[in-house]
Design a protein around this motif. Structure first.
Motif, PDB file in Angstrom:
ATOM      1  N   VAL A  43       0.837  -1.198   0.000  1.00 30.77           N
ATOM      2  CA  VAL A  43       0.000   0.000   0.000  1.00 30.77           C
ATOM      3  C   VAL A  43       0.878   1.257   0.000  1.00 30.77           C
ATOM      4  O   VAL A  43       0.651   2.193  -0.771  1.00 30.77           O
ATOM      5  N   VAL A  44       1.892   1.260   0.861  1.00 33.49           N
ATOM      6  CA  VAL A  44       2.780   2.425   0.951  1.00 33.49           C
ATOM      7  C   VAL A  44       3.545   2.613  -0.359  1.00 33.49           C
ATOM      8  O   VAL A  44       3.632   3.742  -0.870  1.00 33.49           O
ATOM      9  N   LEU A  51       1.723   9.451  -5.399  1.00 32.74           N
ATOM     10  CA  LEU A  51       1.784  10.789  -4.798  1.00 32.74           C
ATOM     11  C   LEU A  51       3.177  11.410  -4.810  1.00 32.74           C
ATOM     12  O   LEU A  51       3.316  12.601  -4.592  1.00 32.74           O
ATOM     13  N   GLY A  52       4.189  10.590  -5.014  1.00 32.47           N
ATOM     14  CA  GLY A  52       5.572  11.004  -4.807  1.00 32.47           C
ATOM     15  C   GLY A  52       6.111  11.990  -5.809  1.00 32.47           C
ATOM     16  O   GLY A  52       5.592  12.081  -6.911  1.00 32.47           O
ATOM     17  N   PRO A  53       7.145  12.712  -5.413  1.00 34.68           N
ATOM     18  CA  PRO A  53       7.635  12.716  -4.033  1.00 34.68           C
ATOM     19  C   PRO A  53       6.585  13.337  -3.112  1.00 34.68           C
ATOM     20  O   PRO A  53       5.941  14.319  -3.465  1.00 34.68           O
ATOM     21  N   VAL A  54       6.419  12.715  -1.955  1.00 36.16           N
ATOM     22  CA  VAL A  54       5.359  13.116  -1.030  1.00 36.16           C
ATOM     23  C   VAL A  54       5.936  13.261   0.369  1.00 36.16           C
ATOM     24  O   VAL A  54       6.778  12.469   0.789  1.00 36.16           O
ATOM     25  N   GLY A  60       1.147   9.462   5.191  1.00 38.68           N
ATOM     26  CA  GLY A  60       0.423   8.778   6.265  1.00 38.68           C
ATOM     27  C   GLY A  60      -1.044   9.152   6.305  1.00 38.68           C
ATOM     28  O   GLY A  60      -1.918   8.286   6.431  1.00 38.68           O
ATOM     29  N   ARG A  61      -1.316  10.437   6.163  1.00 35.92           N
ATOM     30  CA  ARG A  61      -2.713  10.894   6.141  1.00 35.92           C
ATOM     31  C   ARG A  61      -3.439  10.343   4.925  1.00 35.92           C
ATOM     32  O   ARG A  61      -4.599   9.946   5.006  1.00 35.92           O
ATOM     33  N   GLY A  62      -2.757  10.312   3.787  1.00 35.73           N
ATOM     34  CA  GLY A  62      -3.381   9.866   2.542  1.00 35.73           C
ATOM     35  C   GLY A  62      -3.829   8.414   2.558  1.00 35.73           C
ATOM     36  O   GLY A  62      -4.819   8.066   1.921  1.00 35.73           O
ATOM     37  N   LEU A  70       3.862   3.984  10.002  1.00 33.43           N
ATOM     38  CA  LEU A  70       4.421   4.398   8.717  1.00 33.43           C
ATOM     39  C   LEU A  70       5.940   4.471   8.783  1.00 33.43           C
ATOM     40  O   LEU A  70       6.625   4.024   7.855  1.00 33.43           O
ATOM     41  N   VAL A  71       6.475   5.003   9.860  1.00 31.25           N
ATOM     42  CA  VAL A  71       7.927   5.114   9.998  1.00 31.25           C
ATOM     43  C   VAL A  71       8.576   3.730   9.911  1.00 31.25           C
ATOM     44  O   VAL A  71       9.570   3.543   9.204  1.00 31.25           O
TER      45      VAL A  71
END
Length: 145
Positions: A43-44, A51-54, A60-62, A70-71
């Protein structure tokens, strides 16, 4: 102890959707495992590509993922050379996440595997039924197409 009313429960659309979702998750997770990938990592990667670069916080919000989770996922992906985190040119206090060439190649393989798993899930349906079913799921889940 009284007997659980299985026919009543099993007739509920919510129960049936839950069972179908569990089967779908299992099929996709098994397909991704063949590529040595986990579901949230996929997913990430997909979101970073789209979305990148994001900015890490926006990412995380998206996708609706807790920043701590996420980290950890980004750490895994970066150590595997699938993403890079660099200072965001718009705001040097933030990290911008981008897909590496290796990450893009793996993501393509994972997307093929996930599509094949979904094809297996929907195999009992005709092409027209699949399209109609997917449209109904979008409406029920209030998810844009």
């Amino acid at each position: 102890m009284s007997e659980v009313p299985l026919p009543a429960i099993r007739s509920l659309p919510s129960w049936l959707l839950g069972r179908a979702a569990a089967r779908g998750r299992t099929l996709v997770a098994e397909a991704l495992a063949e590529e040595d990938m986990r579901m949230w990592h996929h997913v990430v990667l997909s979101a970073v590509r789209d979305l990148g670069p994001v900015a890490q916080a926006d990412l995380g919000r998206g996708i609706g993922l807790d920043p701590k989770d996420l980290v950890g996922i980004l750490d895994d992906l970066q150590s595997a050379d699938l993403v890079v985190r660099e200072p965001d040119p718009k705001d040097r206090r933030k990290n911008a996440v981008s897909l590496t060439a290796r990450g893009a190649r793996l993501l393509k393989r994972c997307e093929r595997a996930a599509r094949a798993a979904n094809d297996e899930l929907l195999a009992p349906l005709s092409a027209a039924e699949r399209e109609q079913f997917t449209d109904m799921l979008r409406r029920i889940s209030r998810t844009a197409g």
